[in-house]
Motif scaffolding. Sequence first.
Motif, PDB file in Angstrom:
ATOM      1  N   LEU A 232      33.183  19.403  -6.213  1.00  0.00           N
ATOM      2  CA  LEU A 232      34.583  19.097  -6.518  1.00  0.00           C
ATOM      3  C   LEU A 232      35.420  20.335  -6.875  1.00  0.00           C
ATOM      4  O   LEU A 232      36.600  20.393  -6.549  1.00  0.00           O
ATOM      5  N   LEU A 233      34.821  21.320  -7.540  1.00  0.00           N
ATOM      6  CA  LEU A 233      35.586  22.509  -7.905  1.00  0.00           C
ATOM      7  C   LEU A 233      36.060  23.266  -6.665  1.00  0.00           C
ATOM      8  O   LEU A 233      37.138  23.854  -6.652  1.00  0.00           O
ATOM      9  N   THR A 234      35.254  23.227  -5.620  1.00  0.00           N
ATOM     10  CA  THR A 234      35.568  23.951  -4.380  1.00  0.00           C
ATOM     11  C   THR A 234      36.367  23.091  -3.403  1.00  0.00           C
ATOM     12  O   THR A 234      37.085  23.622  -2.558  1.00  0.00           O
ATOM     13  N   ALA A 235      36.250  21.788  -3.516  1.00  0.00           N
ATOM     14  CA  ALA A 235      36.807  20.875  -2.500  1.00  0.00           C
ATOM     15  C   ALA A 235      38.336  20.823  -2.525  1.00  0.00           C
ATOM     16  O   ALA A 235      38.965  21.039  -3.554  1.00  0.00           O
ATOM     17  N   GLN A 236      38.898  20.511  -1.356  1.00  0.00           N
ATOM     18  CA  GLN A 236      40.328  20.225  -1.228  1.00  0.00           C
ATOM     19  C   GLN A 236      40.516  18.760  -1.646  1.00  0.00           C
ATOM     20  O   GLN A 236      39.979  17.853  -1.027  1.00  0.00           O
ATOM     21  N   LEU A 237      41.290  18.538  -2.713  1.00  0.00           N
ATOM     22  CA  LEU A 237      41.381  17.183  -3.279  1.00  0.00           C
ATOM     23  C   LEU A 237      42.766  16.556  -3.141  1.00  0.00           C
ATOM     24  O   LEU A 237      42.994  15.450  -3.619  1.00  0.00           O
ATOM     25  N   GLU A 238      43.685  17.271  -2.485  1.00  0.00           N
ATOM     26  CA  GLU A 238      44.991  16.671  -2.214  1.00  0.00           C
ATOM     27  C   GLU A 238      44.833  15.578  -1.161  1.00  0.00           C
ATOM     28  O   GLU A 238      44.000  15.702  -0.256  1.00  0.00           O
ATOM     29  N   PRO A 239      45.607  14.478  -1.256  1.00  0.00           N
ATOM     30  CA  PRO A 239      45.540  13.460  -0.203  1.00  0.00           C
ATOM     31  C   PRO A 239      45.895  14.083   1.148  1.00  0.00           C
ATOM     32  O   PRO A 239      46.800  14.915   1.232  1.00  0.00           O
ATOM     33  N   LEU A 240      45.145  13.721   2.182  1.00  0.00           N
ATOM     34  CA  LEU A 240      45.369  14.291   3.513  1.00  0.00           C
ATOM     35  C   LEU A 240      45.874  13.217   4.464  1.00  0.00           C
ATOM     36  O   LEU A 240      45.291  12.136   4.556  1.00  0.00           O
ATOM     37  N   GLU A 241      46.954  13.535   5.159  1.00  0.00           N
ATOM     38  CA  GLU A 241      47.547  12.577   6.094  1.00  0.00           C
ATOM     39  C   GLU A 241      46.564  12.296   7.223  1.00  0.00           C
ATOM     40  O   GLU A 241      45.961  13.216   7.790  1.00  0.00           O
ATOM     41  N   GLY A 242      46.388  11.037   7.527  1.00  0.00           N
ATOM     42  CA  GLY A 242      45.496  10.669   8.630  1.00  0.00           C
ATOM     43  C   GLY A 242      44.068  10.367   8.175  1.00  0.00           C
ATOM     44  O   GLY A 242      43.258   9.863   8.945  1.00  0.00           O
ATOM     45  N   PHE A 248      36.019  13.281  -0.640  1.00  0.00           N
ATOM     46  CA  PHE A 248      35.868  13.965  -1.926  1.00  0.00           C
ATOM     47  C   PHE A 248      36.717  13.319  -3.018  1.00  0.00           C
ATOM     48  O   PHE A 248      36.355  13.342  -4.188  1.00  0.00           O
ATOM     49  N   ARG A 249      37.847  12.735  -2.639  1.00  0.00           N
ATOM     50  CA  ARG A 249      38.636  11.980  -3.617  1.00  0.00           C
ATOM     51  C   ARG A 249      37.855  10.726  -4.058  1.00  0.00           C
ATOM     52  O   ARG A 249      37.866  10.353  -5.229  1.00  0.00           O
ATOM     53  N   HIS A 250      37.185  10.113  -3.101  1.00  0.00           N
ATOM     54  CA  HIS A 250      36.352   8.945  -3.435  1.00  0.00           C
ATOM     55  C   HIS A 250      35.215   9.357  -4.366  1.00  0.00           C
ATOM     56  O   HIS A 250      34.922   8.681  -5.368  1.00  0.00           O
ATOM     57  N   TYR A 302      41.608  19.406 -14.143  1.00  0.00           N
ATOM     58  CA  TYR A 302      42.418  19.369 -12.915  1.00  0.00           C
ATOM     59  C   TYR A 302      42.475  17.943 -12.361  1.00  0.00           C
ATOM     60  O   TYR A 302      43.550  17.442 -11.995  1.00  0.00           O
ATOM     61  N   LEU A 303      41.319  17.279 -12.298  1.00  0.00           N
ATOM     62  CA  LEU A 303      41.271  15.910 -11.762  1.00  0.00           C
ATOM     63  C   LEU A 303      42.148  14.962 -12.582  1.00  0.00           C
ATOM     64  O   LEU A 303      42.849  14.114 -12.030  1.00  0.00           O
ATOM     65  N   VAL A 304      42.115  15.132 -13.908  1.00  0.00           N
ATOM     66  CA  VAL A 304      42.838  14.213 -14.796  1.00  0.00           C
ATOM     67  C   VAL A 304      44.338  14.509 -14.797  1.00  0.00           C
ATOM     68  O   VAL A 304      45.162  13.613 -14.581  1.00  0.00           O
ATOM     69  N   PHE A 305      44.708  15.776 -15.015  1.00  0.00           N
ATOM     70  CA  PHE A 305      46.109  16.105 -15.279  1.00  0.00           C
ATOM     71  C   PHE A 305      46.920  16.444 -14.036  1.00  0.00           C
ATOM     72  O   PHE A 305      48.145  16.423 -14.071  1.00  0.00           O
ATOM     73  N   VAL A 306      46.244  16.747 -12.933  1.00  0.00           N
ATOM     74  CA  VAL A 306      46.973  17.040 -11.686  1.00  0.00           C
ATOM     75  C   VAL A 306      46.827  15.882 -10.706  1.00  0.00           C
ATOM     76  O   VAL A 306      47.813  15.370 -10.178  1.00  0.00           O
ATOM     77  N   GLN A 307      45.584  15.453 -10.468  1.00  0.00           N
ATOM     78  CA  GLN A 307      45.351  14.377  -9.504  1.00  0.00           C
ATOM     79  C   GLN A 307      45.347  12.989 -10.143  1.00  0.00           C
ATOM     80  O   GLN A 307      45.297  11.982  -9.452  1.00  0.00           O
ATOM     81  N   LYS A 345      43.889  25.388  -7.801  1.00  0.00           N
ATOM     82  CA  LYS A 345      43.689  24.349  -8.818  1.00  0.00           C
ATOM     83  C   LYS A 345      44.184  24.835 -10.182  1.00  0.00           C
ATOM     84  O   LYS A 345      44.812  24.090 -10.937  1.00  0.00           O
ATOM     85  N   GLY A 346      43.884  26.098 -10.515  1.00  0.00           N
ATOM     86  CA  GLY A 346      44.340  26.658 -11.783  1.00  0.00           C
ATOM     87  C   GLY A 346      45.850  26.713 -11.877  1.00  0.00           C
ATOM     88  O   GLY A 346      46.443  26.358 -12.907  1.00  0.00           O
ATOM     89  N   LEU A 347      46.499  27.140 -10.789  1.00  0.00           N
ATOM     90  CA  LEU A 347      47.966  27.212 -10.776  1.00  0.00           C
ATOM     91  C   LEU A 347      48.579  25.817 -10.872  1.00  0.00           C
ATOM     92  O   LEU A 347      49.567  25.611 -11.583  1.00  0.00           O
ATOM     93  N   ASP A 348      47.992  24.861 -10.157  1.00  0.00           N
ATOM     94  CA  ASP A 348      48.495  23.482 -10.202  1.00  0.00           C
ATOM     95  C   ASP A 348      48.352  22.887 -11.609  1.00  0.00           C
ATOM     96  O   ASP A 348      49.253  22.191 -12.095  1.00  0.00           O
ATOM     97  N   LEU A 349      47.213  23.161 -12.245  1.00  0.00           N
ATOM     98  CA  LEU A 349      46.981  22.640 -13.600  1.00  0.00           C
ATOM     99  C   LEU A 349      47.967  23.265 -14.588  1.00  0.00           C
ATOM    100  O   LEU A 349      48.506  22.568 -15.459  1.00  0.00           O
TER     101      LEU A 349
END
Length: 605
Positions: A232-242, A248-250, A302-307, A345-349
Amino acid sequence: MPEKQSQTIMAVDELQAIIQRCQILEEADFKGEDFNLFQVAGQKCLEDGYAAQLLEVIQNEKNKVIIKNMGWNLISPLVRCIFMYKQDDDKREHCLRILDQLAQLCNPKELFLGLLEQIEQTSAEQVCQTVMLLLQPLQTVLLKLQNKKAYSVGLSLAMIMNQLTPLPVPYTKQQIEEDKLGLCQCCNAVVEFAKPFVNEVVKNMEKSLECSDMELKEELLKFCMKSLKFPLLTAQLEPLEGIEEHPFRHFATEIIDILWNIREFIPLVFLHHKGKSPHWENQEFEDIERKNSADSLACLSYLVFVQHFGIEGFPVVFSPSYLLLCNMTHIGVLLKRTEESMLSKGLDLFESSLLRIEDNSLLHHYLEFRDFINVPQDLVKIMTLCPMEHLRKKSLNILQLFIDKFDTEGKYTLFRCLLKTSNHAGVEGYIIKNIKDQIHLSLTEYDNVWFTGHHLVSLLDLVLSLPEGAETDLLQNSDRIMASLNLLRYLVIKDCESDNQTGVWTTLAKIDQNFLKPLRVGLNMSKAHYEAEIKNKKENRKEAHNSNTVCSVTVSGEKMPAMTTGMQLQVLHSALFTFDLIESVLARVEELIEVKTKAVMDEHS
């Protein structure tokens, strides 16, 4: 009879002979030789395509004791054969049924070790397929174990995660859709594998947890912590169109659900509880454990406060400034990394935590926490050193956002700190522009002791100076010098000598001594040096009769890449233009000071 068929029948006959021999023995009388003969004969049956006959032997009730003791030896050849056959091959189906039968009939302890050994020995290319194949029999075996169940579950999860960790994590939409090595699918299969053990802990939590349940809970917590770090730390976790269900979100949702269910979610988010961290006598191991834990907790935040995973049950009693305080350690962990996925992720958080806070409301006391000083310094490093432009731009925007949130004393303290630590003329120039904006607010909108009077004079001592006096590299420091001159010009224009709200007029002699005079001397020396260099290059070019001669030039103490004389002249002229620009602003400042000083003297005469 064809030779191949004869060999196969011999393999089946050999197996039957071993079975018949062992049927008359007591369980305690089985010898090592019997185990070896059974394994060789069973392997030969599998490799020669006679899995159906082997299945019949295993299903025969008379052979129950033999299979219980010896069956686990077939795991390795069985897995090889399953991967050898195509999906729709009957022989593959027979092999899968054998695997299921072994899970039901074998000694759980022996089969458990056999399954783990198979996972451990698998190649990176096949590890996901192997894990997914063996998860069901492994789960069946673990549910049967009575002794050391928690330890065995923990060992299984640790082994699986250790085998998956070296794999590259799919990052782009295309990579996630392809899932070349099967990591996305495998991670979600591992969570499903863990669910019966989670349910066992949850069920027993309604009563008082026994020691074994606490141990199982601790093993599940370790699994969640490992999963937060990888993938999860490395994964792209933003919702992806399509992609309707992002794997990884699951997976992240499932991990957060486990933490909620075993009542570890809130302690991890707020109390930085790490579970029972093992005590390592080796300091290096202890440092690795601490770093892994820090990475996992940063990912959780990051998962809690951003996603917003797990946010539906989240307490709403905490102030935005307290949440920022909780997250600053995690932000610092992420911003010290160099990988794009972790930096972003750090910048987003950081951005998400700041956006909850009103401008000018963050108390200066927060700067007493070390992270509130260290994190902006990490931002500066990203702004100046990161090779990815979008992250450099984003870090600059977040630095401004961070500045905007502080009260005036906080801004003042932060500016002093950044001027002393950034070691980058562009950043220093940016901070000086911010100082100018704060002074403007103080003079035009509301009185502010931190950006007027003696506090400002102290700050101006830092701003209106040259690091090495007249010897300062003016080209390298041009951004800072221009910002300082513009600030001084603003002060001279905006603040009347009679009012002297900023204190600039009483400290003018010091400014002249420490900044204006050395700058004038430095400009004269730099211009003379570069003009001489231009003259020299032109003469050399005439002698060579070739403007494309390749040679080197040194600018700001650094040797530049090889370039033609024409290109070098262009660089040198550009430097001269910068000096002329600085000189024009310097001349304007000196003129303004002279005019204003003369006007005051005339009034008094």
